[in-house]
Design a protein around this motif. Sequence first.
Motif, mmCIF file in Angstrom:
data_model
loop_
_atom_site.group_PDB
_atom_site.id
_atom_site.type_symbol
_atom_site.label_atom_id
_atom_site.label_comp_id
_atom_site.label_asym_id
_atom_site.label_seq_id
_atom_site.Cartn_x
_atom_site.Cartn_y
_atom_site.Cartn_z
ATOM 1 N N LYS A 1 6.524 51.946 44.857
ATOM 2 C CA LYS A 1 7.248 52.919 45.675
ATOM 3 C C LYS A 1 7.610 52.295 47.018
ATOM 4 N N ARG A 2 6.690 51.518 47.562
ATOM 5 C CA ARG A 2 6.920 50.854 48.839
ATOM 6 C C ARG A 2 8.068 49.851 48.719
ATOM 7 N N PHE A 3 8.068 49.075 47.634
ATOM 8 C CA PHE A 3 9.163 48.123 47.425
ATOM 9 C C PHE A 3 10.494 48.837 47.265
ATOM 10 N N LYS A 4 10.498 49.915 46.503
ATOM 11 C CA LYS A 4 11.722 50.666 46.249
ATOM 12 C C LYS A 4 12.300 51.230 47.547
ATOM 13 N N ILE A 5 11.446 51.745 48.416
ATOM 14 C CA ILE A 5 11.908 52.277 49.709
ATOM 15 C C ILE A 5 12.542 51.167 50.541
ATOM 16 N N ILE A 6 11.892 50.020 50.568
ATOM 17 C CA ILE A 6 12.409 48.898 51.366
ATOM 18 C C ILE A 6 13.709 48.373 50.779
ATOM 19 N N ASN A 7 13.748 48.183 49.480
ATOM 20 C CA ASN A 7 14.918 47.584 48.835
ATOM 21 C C ASN A 7 16.120 48.522 48.798
ATOM 22 N N GLU A 8 15.883 49.819 48.810
ATOM 23 C CA GLU A 8 16.994 50.776 48.695
ATOM 24 C C GLU A 8 17.236 51.553 49.994
ATOM 25 N N ASP A 9 16.229 52.270 50.483
ATOM 26 C CA ASP A 9 16.426 53.136 51.650
ATOM 27 C C ASP A 9 16.612 52.334 52.936
ATOM 28 N N VAL A 10 15.713 51.383 53.156
ATOM 29 C CA VAL A 10 15.826 50.576 54.371
ATOM 30 C C VAL A 10 17.087 49.718 54.318
ATOM 31 N N ARG A 11 17.378 49.162 53.147
ATOM 32 C CA ARG A 11 18.592 48.359 52.991
ATOM 33 C C ARG A 11 19.840 49.199 53.297
ATOM 34 N N ALA A 12 19.893 50.406 52.764
ATOM 35 C CA ALA A 12 21.041 51.280 53.013
ATOM 36 C C ALA A 12 21.193 51.581 54.498
ATOM 37 N N LYS A 13 20.072 51.801 55.175
ATOM 38 C CA LYS A 13 20.101 52.057 56.620
ATOM 39 C C LYS A 13 20.641 50.846 57.373
ATOM 40 N N ASN A 14 20.174 49.653 56.997
ATOM 41 C CA ASN A 14 20.648 48.419 57.638
ATOM 42 C C ASN A 14 22.127 48.191 57.383
ATOM 43 N N GLU A 15 22.575 48.449 56.153
ATOM 44 C CA GLU A 15 23.982 48.250 55.809
ATOM 45 C C GLU A 15 24.879 49.264 56.518
ATOM 46 N N THR A 16 24.382 50.483 56.709
ATOM 47 C CA THR A 16 25.151 51.483 57.450
ATOM 48 C C THR A 16 25.406 51.016 58.873
ATOM 49 N N LEU A 17 24.383 50.450 59.506
ATOM 50 C CA LEU A 17 24.561 49.913 60.862
ATOM 51 C C LEU A 17 25.632 48.822 60.866
ATOM 52 N N ILE A 18 25.562 47.936 59.880
ATOM 53 C CA ILE A 18 26.538 46.846 59.786
ATOM 54 C C ILE A 18 27.943 47.398 59.592
ATOM 55 N N HIS A 19 28.090 48.361 58.691
ATOM 56 C CA HIS A 19 29.413 48.923 58.404
ATOM 57 C C HIS A 19 29.994 49.628 59.632
ATOM 58 N N ASN A 20 29.152 50.332 60.368
ATOM 59 C CA ASN A 20 29.630 51.012 61.575
ATOM 60 C C ASN A 20 30.103 50.022 62.630
ATOM 61 N N ILE A 21 29.362 48.949 62.794
ATOM 62 C CA ILE A 21 29.713 47.930 63.800
ATOM 63 C C ILE A 21 31.017 47.231 63.436
ATOM 64 N N THR A 22 31.191 46.955 62.151
ATOM 65 C CA THR A 22 32.308 46.109 61.724
ATOM 66 C C THR A 22 33.534 46.892 61.255
ATOM 67 N N SER A 23 33.541 48.199 61.456
ATOM 68 C CA SER A 23 34.690 49.010 61.039
ATOM 69 C C SER A 23 35.749 49.140 62.127
ATOM 70 N N LYS A 24 35.442 48.680 63.306
ATOM 71 C CA LYS A 24 36.354 48.851 64.433
ATOM 72 C C LYS A 24 37.495 47.836 64.396
ATOM 73 N N VAL A 25 38.699 48.309 64.768
ATOM 74 C CA VAL A 25 39.896 47.467 64.804
ATOM 75 C C VAL A 25 40.524 47.586 66.189
ATOM 76 N N PRO A 26 40.882 46.470 66.826
ATOM 77 C CA PRO A 26 41.499 46.539 68.158
ATOM 78 C C PRO A 26 42.831 47.295 68.127
ATOM 79 N N GLU A 27 43.244 47.806 69.267
ATOM 80 C CA GLU A 27 44.500 48.546 69.353
ATOM 81 C C GLU A 27 45.647 47.698 69.904
ATOM 82 N N GLU A 28 45.336 46.528 70.433
ATOM 83 C CA GLU A 28 46.397 45.716 71.034
ATOM 84 C C GLU A 28 47.309 45.098 69.969
ATOM 85 N N ILE A 29 48.479 44.655 70.425
ATOM 86 C CA ILE A 29 49.442 44.004 69.533
ATOM 87 C C ILE A 29 48.887 42.659 69.071
ATOM 88 N N VAL A 30 49.042 42.387 67.782
ATOM 89 C CA VAL A 30 48.581 41.112 67.232
ATOM 90 C C VAL A 30 49.794 40.243 66.897
#
Length: 445
Positions: free
Chosen positions: A258-287
Amino acid sequence: MAKLLMAVIVAAAIYVGVSDTFEQDEPVVVIHNSEYWNLKDPLSIQINDQSGMLSYRVILKTQKENFELAQEMLVTPNKELKLNIKPPKRLFGLKEHDVTLYIEAGDASQWNFFKGNRAVVTKKMIIDKKRPQVSVIANSRSITQGGSALVIFKASDDNLNSLYLESSNGKKFYPQTYLKDGYYASLVAWPVREKNFRMHIIAKDLAGNLTKKYVPFYLNNKTYRTSKITLKDRFLDGKIAELAEEFVETQGVTDRIKRFKIINEDVRAKNETLIHNITSKVPEEIVERLQITPFYPLKNGKKVASFGDHRYYYYQNKRVSESYHLGLDLASVQMGEIKTRNPGKVVFSGDNGLYGNMPVIHLGMGLYTLYGHCSSVDVNVDEEVSAGMKIANTGMSGYAMGDHLHFGVLVQGTEVRPEEWMDKQWIRLNIEDIFKSAQKVIDRS
């Protein structure tokens, strides 16, 4: 007798003042539509009144004539009316753009010498029946499952409200203005877990007119590795038990699986959510373009784990968990120097659970690089990094069994194949040449 008459008058006055029959408030009219109307979507109007509605009338006024859209005399007073008024067919040929919506409502109150209360509400509106114009100028010829591509397009509308690209799984990618107003560029990604993929440009104006333009890609489905991993007691009582002490989610959990499952799934999902939130931003300036030197973060780095690996975990011949490996693991010497090959800006630097010490760098256009399991990190958030700059050292922080670098590449919050961005020819064919082709078209226009 006089006292009795006065009492009657006072009682009558109190009754008139508190009774719904003699309430003095005008009906409240709310128009839910914006000031723009496409003559396709219905008008949404709500009318409320304490004593109840007896009549209403809705008229569209132009400079030349008036169009009655709705009218009703109610037999029974209604305290709440919700109207969804479809435009009559005779309005479809209307050429005027500036109109006035006129709403008149009367209630059942006996106030005002039994005439009741009357409300008149008007709203200036703009008729816009034209859909946004969208055309693809240039795009990567193909896209691979788990990979990236570039799309450059033109979009125009006097009242443009929203503009994005949307994949068949519902993921939205937001473009930047390219070179000048009216032209746009966006990196897009095909998530590794999705077997099917289609991409459309979605343009919507303030009136609700919508254009959906298909982006033609040649699709390369790719089969990624599937791994069957048998969990050993030594691993569960060692590394997993050690990690369990760090996470709130595993406090008090003694069952090793159960401990492994929580770490591999729940904690991983939490870590990936942080990553996705950080990396979803796009600048507004002209490229103007995205100049990328092939990624090579670790000198003499050897691949020890692949991107897209679907891992199934077994204990005593029973499958207990699964996960995807969404980066490329590279190893060289212990505490090897990690260097960036491209300039960028640090958007995260710190611990992220299973990823350990992890800097994340934005390179432009929503393209991010991630460096996990570092033993030390040399850069801070908001710091500008230059090409060839040392940013960290490899290590074993987080969920790592040996000294290595977990190298990840993300496009607007979606993990993509690092190998593409490490390939000079792929970058030339799918990024550089697309920008050149689009610029030629725009220069001729």
